[in-house]
Structure formats: C-alpha cells, structure tokens
Design a protein around this motif. Structure first.
Motif, mmCIF file in Angstrom:
data_model
loop_
_atom_site.group_PDB
_atom_site.id
_atom_site.type_symbol
_atom_site.label_atom_id
_atom_site.label_comp_id
_atom_site.label_asym_id
_atom_site.label_seq_id
_atom_site.Cartn_x
_atom_site.Cartn_y
_atom_site.Cartn_z
ATOM 1 N N ALA A 194 0.498 -8.901 -2.734
ATOM 2 C CA ALA A 194 0.471 -8.430 -4.114
ATOM 3 C C ALA A 194 1.718 -7.621 -4.462
ATOM 4 O O ALA A 194 2.038 -7.464 -5.644
ATOM 5 C CB ALA A 194 -0.777 -7.596 -4.360
ATOM 6 N N ALA A 195 2.418 -7.131 -3.438
ATOM 7 C CA ALA A 195 3.653 -6.380 -3.695
ATOM 8 C C ALA A 195 4.677 -7.322 -4.318
ATOM 9 O O ALA A 195 4.779 -8.490 -3.938
ATOM 10 C CB ALA A 195 4.182 -5.781 -2.401
ATOM 11 N N LYS A 196 5.441 -6.811 -5.269
ATOM 12 C CA LYS A 196 6.342 -7.656 -6.049
ATOM 13 C C LYS A 196 7.621 -8.042 -5.321
ATOM 14 O O LYS A 196 8.224 -9.053 -5.627
ATOM 15 C CB LYS A 196 6.678 -6.955 -7.365
ATOM 16 N N ASN A 197 8.047 -7.234 -4.344
ATOM 17 C CA ASN A 197 9.292 -7.530 -3.638
ATOM 18 C C ASN A 197 9.259 -6.873 -2.256
ATOM 19 O O ASN A 197 8.368 -6.077 -1.961
ATOM 20 C CB ASN A 197 10.503 -7.044 -4.449
ATOM 21 N N PRO A 198 10.215 -7.222 -1.390
ATOM 22 C CA PRO A 198 10.213 -6.662 -0.029
ATOM 23 C C PRO A 198 10.303 -5.136 0.013
ATOM 24 O O PRO A 198 9.771 -4.513 0.927
ATOM 25 C CB PRO A 198 11.442 -7.292 0.618
ATOM 26 N N ILE A 199 10.948 -4.545 -0.972
ATOM 27 C CA ILE A 199 11.046 -3.080 -0.996
ATOM 28 C C ILE A 199 9.662 -2.471 -1.199
ATOM 29 O O ILE A 199 9.288 -1.523 -0.511
ATOM 30 C CB ILE A 199 12.033 -2.610 -2.094
ATOM 31 N N GLU A 200 8.884 -3.027 -2.135
ATOM 32 C CA GLU A 200 7.530 -2.534 -2.355
ATOM 33 C C GLU A 200 6.664 -2.758 -1.117
ATOM 34 O O GLU A 200 5.836 -1.918 -0.773
ATOM 35 C CB GLU A 200 6.894 -3.212 -3.562
ATOM 36 N N GLN A 201 6.869 -3.904 -0.448
ATOM 37 C CA GLN A 201 6.122 -4.176 0.770
ATOM 38 C C GLN A 201 6.429 -3.123 1.829
ATOM 39 O O GLN A 201 5.532 -2.600 2.476
ATOM 40 C CB GLN A 201 6.451 -5.564 1.300
ATOM 41 N N ALA A 202 7.694 -2.813 2.006
ATOM 42 C CA ALA A 202 8.093 -1.811 2.999
ATOM 43 C C ALA A 202 7.521 -0.437 2.645
ATOM 44 O O ALA A 202 7.058 0.293 3.521
ATOM 45 C CB ALA A 202 9.611 -1.744 3.106
ATOM 46 N N GLN A 203 7.539 -0.097 1.357
ATOM 47 C CA GLN A 203 6.984 1.189 0.927
ATOM 48 C C GLN A 203 5.482 1.250 1.202
ATOM 49 O O GLN A 203 4.961 2.273 1.642
ATOM 50 C CB GLN A 203 7.267 1.426 -0.558
ATOM 51 N N LEU A 204 4.804 0.129 0.957
ATOM 52 C CA LEU A 204 3.369 0.067 1.213
ATOM 53 C C LEU A 204 3.077 0.235 2.699
ATOM 54 O O LEU A 204 2.197 0.997 3.095
ATOM 55 C CB LEU A 204 2.791 -1.253 0.703
ATOM 56 N N VAL A 205 3.832 -0.441 3.535
ATOM 57 C CA VAL A 205 3.643 -0.340 4.985
ATOM 58 C C VAL A 205 3.911 1.088 5.454
ATOM 59 O O VAL A 205 3.167 1.634 6.264
ATOM 60 C CB VAL A 205 4.537 -1.357 5.728
ATOM 61 N N GLU A 206 4.958 1.715 4.938
ATOM 62 C CA GLU A 206 5.259 3.103 5.307
ATOM 63 C C GLU A 206 4.136 4.033 4.883
ATOM 64 O O GLU A 206 3.744 4.935 5.623
ATOM 65 C CB GLU A 206 6.580 3.544 4.699
ATOM 66 N N LEU A 207 3.612 3.816 3.682
ATOM 67 C CA LEU A 207 2.507 4.637 3.190
ATOM 68 C C LEU A 207 1.282 4.475 4.079
ATOM 69 O O LEU A 207 0.646 5.462 4.473
ATOM 70 C CB LEU A 207 2.159 4.260 1.747
ATOM 71 N N LEU A 208 0.956 3.246 4.424
ATOM 72 C CA LEU A 208 -0.189 3.004 5.293
ATOM 73 C C LEU A 208 0.042 3.597 6.679
ATOM 74 O O LEU A 208 -0.857 4.187 7.265
ATOM 75 C CB LEU A 208 -0.476 1.506 5.391
ATOM 76 N N ALA A 209 1.249 3.448 7.200
ATOM 77 C CA ALA A 209 1.563 3.987 8.522
ATOM 78 C C ALA A 209 1.465 5.508 8.534
ATOM 79 O O ALA A 209 1.093 6.100 9.544
ATOM 80 C CB ALA A 209 2.952 3.534 8.955
ATOM 81 N N SER A 210 1.762 6.131 7.415
ATOM 82 C CA SER A 210 1.705 7.594 7.358
ATOM 83 C C SER A 210 0.275 8.119 7.429
ATOM 84 O O SER A 210 0.062 9.289 7.705
ATOM 85 C CB SER A 210 2.395 8.108 6.092
ATOM 86 N N THR A 211 -0.713 7.257 7.199
ATOM 87 C CA THR A 211 -2.106 7.684 7.273
ATOM 88 C C THR A 211 -2.680 7.564 8.676
ATOM 89 O O THR A 211 -3.774 8.027 8.932
ATOM 90 C CB THR A 211 -2.989 6.862 6.312
ATOM 91 N N ILE A 212 -1.911 6.949 9.587
ATOM 92 C CA ILE A 212 -2.359 6.767 10.966
ATOM 93 C C ILE A 212 -1.554 7.717 11.845
ATOM 94 O O ILE A 212 -0.343 7.580 11.941
ATOM 95 C CB ILE A 212 -2.149 5.312 11.421
ATOM 96 N N PRO A 213 -2.210 8.670 12.492
ATOM 97 C CA PRO A 213 -1.470 9.671 13.267
ATOM 98 C C PRO A 213 -0.498 9.076 14.291
ATOM 99 O O PRO A 213 0.615 9.547 14.435
ATOM 100 C CB PRO A 213 -2.568 10.465 13.972
ATOM 101 N N SER A 214 -0.883 8.036 14.990
ATOM 102 C CA SER A 214 -0.009 7.466 16.019
ATOM 103 C C SER A 214 1.122 6.639 15.433
ATOM 104 O O SER A 214 2.039 6.258 16.143
ATOM 105 C CB SER A 214 -0.818 6.600 16.975
ATOM 106 N N ALA A 215 1.090 6.352 14.141
ATOM 107 C CA ALA A 215 2.118 5.505 13.521
ATOM 108 C C ALA A 215 3.049 6.293 12.606
ATOM 109 O O ALA A 215 3.799 5.718 11.850
ATOM 110 C CB ALA A 215 1.444 4.391 12.722
#
Length: 101
Positions: free
Chosen positions: A55-76
C-alpha cells in the motif's frame, strides 16, 4: 459441561471497553497449542506487513514503514546487517517488498 474455550469466546464477545477505551475483540485463530498459535501469528503478521508495504506509494514510504515497525520491536531498534547479504533489516524488507507481485 461446555468446553473452556467456548466459555472464553462467549465472554470475549461481551467485552466492549478496556480501561475506559472502547474496543472490539476479534479472535483470529483458535489453536490447540501455544506453538500453533505462534505459527499462525507469525504468518498473519507477515501477511499484514506485506499488505502495508504494498500500500506504500514508493520505496521511501516502504522504508519509513519498515523503520517505524522495527522501532516497536526492542530487538530490532538497531538496523543489524544480515549475515548472508550484508543488508540492513530495513534494506532487506524494502527489497523483498519490491520483489513481491
């Protein structure tokens, strides 16, 4: 006597608030073991992540989404390099999302 899981499912259907927050509880899976529930959740979360990345519009949004999700996981919280490819977790997830149909 009713099975314990049926009693619990009936009780969950009546929950409308948790600590003054309106809510609806949705049962995603009913498993016989903790391990089967863990397997289901891993598969379900992968599917949901792929849908969000698509659903992300471009690779930059995808990377931002992955970073946001990773920030919610302590080990990531720190992007670690993959031993096989040398890519960070964010780079690998973005590449995988770009390759998926």
């Amino acid at each position: 006597m009713r099975d314990h899981h049926k009693i619990l499912l009936s009780a969950l259907a009546t929950v409308k608030k948790l600590r003054d927050v309106d809510c609806t509880i949705k049962v995603l899976h009913l498993g016989g073991t903790i391990r089967s529930c863990q397997r289901f959740l891993i598969a379900h979360n992968r599917k949901m992540l792929q849908e969000c990345l698509k659903a992300a519009k471009n690779p930059i949004e995808q990377a931002q989404l992955v970073e946001l999700l990773a920030s919610t996981i302590p080990s990531a919280r720190r992007p670690e390099k993959s031993k096989s490819s040398g890519q960070s977790v964010v780079e690998a997830a973005t590449a995988a999302a770009a390759e998926s149909p």
